[in-house]
Design a protein around this motif. Structure first.
Motif, PDB file in Angstrom:
ATOM      1  N   ALA A  34       5.567 -30.533 -32.215  1.00 33.97           N
ATOM      2  CA  ALA A  34       5.792 -29.628 -33.411  1.00 33.97           C
ATOM      3  C   ALA A  34       5.489 -30.434 -34.787  1.00 33.97           C
ATOM      4  N   GLU A  35       6.294 -31.686 -34.707  1.00 30.40           N
ATOM      5  CA  GLU A  35       6.027 -32.439 -35.725  1.00 30.40           C
ATOM      6  C   GLU A  35       4.545 -32.873 -36.226  1.00 30.40           C
ATOM      7  N   THR A  36       3.922 -33.084 -35.142  1.00 30.80           N
ATOM      8  CA  THR A  36       2.462 -33.375 -35.155  1.00 30.80           C
ATOM      9  C   THR A  36       1.401 -32.404 -35.811  1.00 30.80           C
ATOM     10  N   VAL A  37       1.938 -31.148 -35.588  1.00 28.91           N
ATOM     11  CA  VAL A  37       1.174 -29.975 -35.844  1.00 28.91           C
ATOM     12  C   VAL A  37       1.501 -29.991 -37.549  1.00 28.91           C
ATOM     13  N   ILE A  38       2.753 -30.078 -37.816  1.00 34.02           N
ATOM     14  CA  ILE A  38       2.943 -29.884 -38.906  1.00 34.02           C
ATOM     15  C   ILE A  38       2.397 -31.051 -39.997  1.00 34.02           C
ATOM     16  N   SER A  39       2.720 -32.407 -39.570  1.00 27.46           N
ATOM     17  CA  SER A  39       1.963 -33.379 -40.347  1.00 27.46           C
ATOM     18  C   SER A  39       0.511 -33.270 -40.356  1.00 27.46           C
ATOM     19  N   GLN A  40      -0.100 -32.739 -39.419  1.00 24.23           N
ATOM     20  CA  GLN A  40      -1.642 -33.005 -39.309  1.00 24.23           C
ATOM     21  C   GLN A  40      -2.443 -31.598 -40.232  1.00 24.23           C
ATOM     22  N   ASP A  41      -1.597 -30.849 -40.692  1.00 24.61           N
ATOM     23  CA  ASP A  41      -2.158 -29.853 -41.528  1.00 24.61           C
ATOM     24  C   ASP A  41      -2.519 -30.194 -42.657  1.00 24.61           C
ATOM     25  N   GLU A  42      -2.132 -31.381 -43.146  1.00 19.94           N
ATOM     26  CA  GLU A  42      -2.671 -32.144 -44.199  1.00 19.94           C
ATOM     27  C   GLU A  42      -4.167 -32.435 -44.347  1.00 19.94           C
ATOM     28  N   GLU A  43      -4.643 -32.592 -43.142  1.00 21.71           N
ATOM     29  CA  GLU A  43      -6.058 -32.802 -42.782  1.00 21.71           C
ATOM     30  C   GLU A  43      -6.814 -31.884 -42.993  1.00 21.71           C
ATOM     31  N   VAL A  44      -6.461 -30.483 -42.656  1.00 22.76           N
ATOM     32  CA  VAL A  44      -6.965 -29.157 -42.929  1.00 22.76           C
ATOM     33  C   VAL A  44      -7.052 -29.097 -44.286  1.00 22.76           C
ATOM     34  N   ASP A  45      -5.885 -29.222 -45.142  1.00 21.06           N
ATOM     35  CA  ASP A  45      -5.913 -28.960 -46.584  1.00 21.06           C
ATOM     36  C   ASP A  45      -6.966 -30.036 -47.202  1.00 21.06           C
ATOM     37  N   ARG A  46      -6.964 -31.213 -46.827  1.00 23.45           N
ATOM     38  CA  ARG A  46      -7.893 -32.286 -47.460  1.00 23.45           C
ATOM     39  C   ARG A  46      -9.165 -31.872 -47.326  1.00 23.45           C
ATOM     40  N   ILE A  47      -9.544 -31.519 -46.371  1.00 24.25           N
ATOM     41  CA  ILE A  47     -11.122 -30.780 -45.909  1.00 24.25           C
ATOM     42  C   ILE A  47     -11.368 -29.753 -46.943  1.00 24.25           C
ATOM     43  N   PHE A  48     -10.522 -28.737 -46.713  1.00 23.52           N
ATOM     44  CA  PHE A  48     -10.626 -27.678 -47.877  1.00 23.52           C
ATOM     45  C   PHE A  48     -10.752 -28.092 -49.312  1.00 23.52           C
ATOM     46  N   ALA A  49     -10.141 -28.991 -49.706  1.00 20.87           N
ATOM     47  CA  ALA A  49     -10.154 -29.363 -50.942  1.00 20.87           C
ATOM     48  C   ALA A  49     -11.471 -30.186 -51.414  1.00 20.87           C
ATOM     49  N   GLU A  50     -12.117 -30.862 -50.181  1.00 17.34           N
ATOM     50  CA  GLU A  50     -13.187 -31.314 -50.465  1.00 17.34           C
ATOM     51  C   GLU A  50     -14.568 -30.348 -50.618  1.00 17.34           C
ATOM     52  N   ILE A  51     -13.984 -29.107 -49.999  1.00 18.63           N
ATOM     53  CA  ILE A  51     -15.060 -28.124 -49.781  1.00 18.63           C
ATOM     54  C   ILE A  51     -15.127 -27.528 -51.374  1.00 18.63           C
ATOM     55  N   GLU A  52     -14.055 -27.415 -51.620  1.00 19.98           N
ATOM     56  CA  GLU A  52     -13.777 -26.460 -52.915  1.00 19.98           C
ATOM     57  C   GLU A  52     -14.474 -27.547 -54.154  1.00 19.98           C
ATOM     58  N   ALA A  53     -14.246 -28.850 -54.099  1.00 20.54           N
ATOM     59  CA  ALA A  53     -14.788 -29.633 -55.142  1.00 20.54           C
ATOM     60  C   ALA A  53     -16.181 -29.847 -54.963  1.00 20.54           C
TER      61      ALA A  53
ATOM     62  N   ALA B  31      -0.665 -21.938 -37.883  1.00 26.81           N
ATOM     63  CA  ALA B  31      -0.450 -22.631 -37.082  1.00 26.81           C
ATOM     64  C   ALA B  31       0.837 -23.646 -37.159  1.00 26.81           C
ATOM     65  N   GLU B  32       0.680 -23.914 -38.597  1.00 31.14           N
ATOM     66  CA  GLU B  32       2.218 -24.835 -38.961  1.00 31.14           C
ATOM     67  C   GLU B  32       3.169 -24.130 -38.820  1.00 31.14           C
ATOM     68  N   HIS B  33       3.237 -22.627 -39.295  1.00 31.96           N
ATOM     69  CA  HIS B  33       4.424 -21.942 -39.255  1.00 31.96           C
ATOM     70  C   HIS B  33       4.810 -21.700 -37.587  1.00 31.96           C
ATOM     71  N   VAL B  34       4.125 -21.796 -36.705  1.00 36.84           N
ATOM     72  CA  VAL B  34       4.515 -21.646 -35.486  1.00 36.84           C
ATOM     73  C   VAL B  34       5.372 -22.799 -34.963  1.00 36.84           C
ATOM     74  N   ALA B  35       4.773 -23.925 -35.495  1.00 39.02           N
ATOM     75  CA  ALA B  35       5.372 -25.132 -35.125  1.00 39.02           C
ATOM     76  C   ALA B  35       6.665 -25.285 -35.972  1.00 39.02           C
ATOM     77  N   LYS B  36       6.636 -24.663 -37.024  1.00 34.89           N
ATOM     78  CA  LYS B  36       7.986 -24.983 -37.695  1.00 34.89           C
ATOM     79  C   LYS B  36       9.152 -24.164 -36.849  1.00 34.89           C
ATOM     80  N   VAL B  37       8.713 -23.136 -36.390  1.00 33.42           N
ATOM     81  CA  VAL B  37       9.829 -22.204 -35.760  1.00 33.42           C
ATOM     82  C   VAL B  37      10.198 -23.044 -34.315  1.00 33.42           C
ATOM     83  N   ALA B  38       9.147 -23.581 -33.678  1.00 33.12           N
ATOM     84  CA  ALA B  38       9.641 -24.437 -32.386  1.00 33.12           C
ATOM     85  C   ALA B  38      10.544 -25.442 -33.025  1.00 33.12           C
TER      86      ALA B  38
END
Length: 219
Positions: free
Chosen positions: A42-61, A97-104
């Motif tokens: 669960a902690e891995t899922v939560i921490s790795q959401d930053e990678e999704v956010d990073r790629i989206f930020a690159e797409i926006e830029a 997906a992160e929300h699911v992991a946070k419930v776990a």
């Protein structure tokens, strides 16, 4: 210059496909963490959401840069606008997906999922994976026929979501309010995840044809 420009447009597609891979892995691991009460996963899922956010930020830029430098029109403009919409939906899927992991994580070392509905949650997770896998393929191939199929595929998720509510509302529910809230939220996370996958697929149809199908309810 035009070749470099179109390489940049192609790069948007590549990064969107990479986002689908990441959010597919996230929902798969979040489901396992939820069902197995696996805190580390669960902690891995939560921490790795930053990678999704990073790629989206690159797409926006990249999109803002392309619009400023190239002033795209017609199909190119549609490609850029759709890429931004897709990225937004995929980023939201990562959040779900992160929300699911946070419930776990919240319920560890106990499980948030009562035994009677474990099979339903497992199936919801499997459907979510299939939907995003198909969505990624549609983005990469711009396959309109497959994209149009996703809305029908989503019906299975909606059916399971309704099944959860029947269990929660039944007279023999014996787990109390807190687990009922957990299950309600989890069911909603999976259902919304699927809706966003459908919306991305609908954007593929729009990108290729210039016509829109009816959007799912994402309010």
């Amino acid at each position: 210059m035009r070749d470099a420009y179109h390489e940049e447009l192609d790069s948007l597609t590549d990064r969107l496909v990479e986002m689908t891979r990441l959010v597919r892995s996230a929902i798969s691991r979040a489901t396992t963490a939820l069902l197995d009460s696996d805190l580390q996963l669960a902690e891995t899922v939560i921490s790795q959401d930053e990678e999704v956010d990073r790629i989206f930020a690159e797409i926006e830029a990249s999109i803002f840069d392309l619009m400023a430098r190239q002033q795209p029109v017609a199909v190119d403009l549609r490609t850029i606008v759709v890429a931004l919409r897709m990225g937004t939906d995929l980023e939201r899927m990562g959040d779900l997906a992160e929300h699911v992991a946070k419930v776990a994580r919240l319920r560890h070392p106990e499980s948030a999922i009562p035994p009677e509905i474990r099979a339903t949650i497992l199936e919801m997770g499997q459907i979510a994976e299939r939907l995003i896998t198909k969505t990624g393929s549609c983005i990469a191939s711009r396959d309109v026929e497959s994209a149009l199929e996703l809305e029908a595929d989503d019906d299975a998720m909606d059916k399971l979501h309704r099944r959860l509510f029947k269990v929660l509302m039944a007279d023999d529910w014996k787990y109390g309010v807190e687990p009922a809230i957990d299950v309600t939220l989890i069911g909603r996370y999976y259902e919304r995840y699927a809706d966003h996958a459908v919306r991305v697929a609908q954007d593929v149809v729009y990108l290729v044809t210039g016509s829109r199908t009816k959007d799912p309810d994402l309010l």
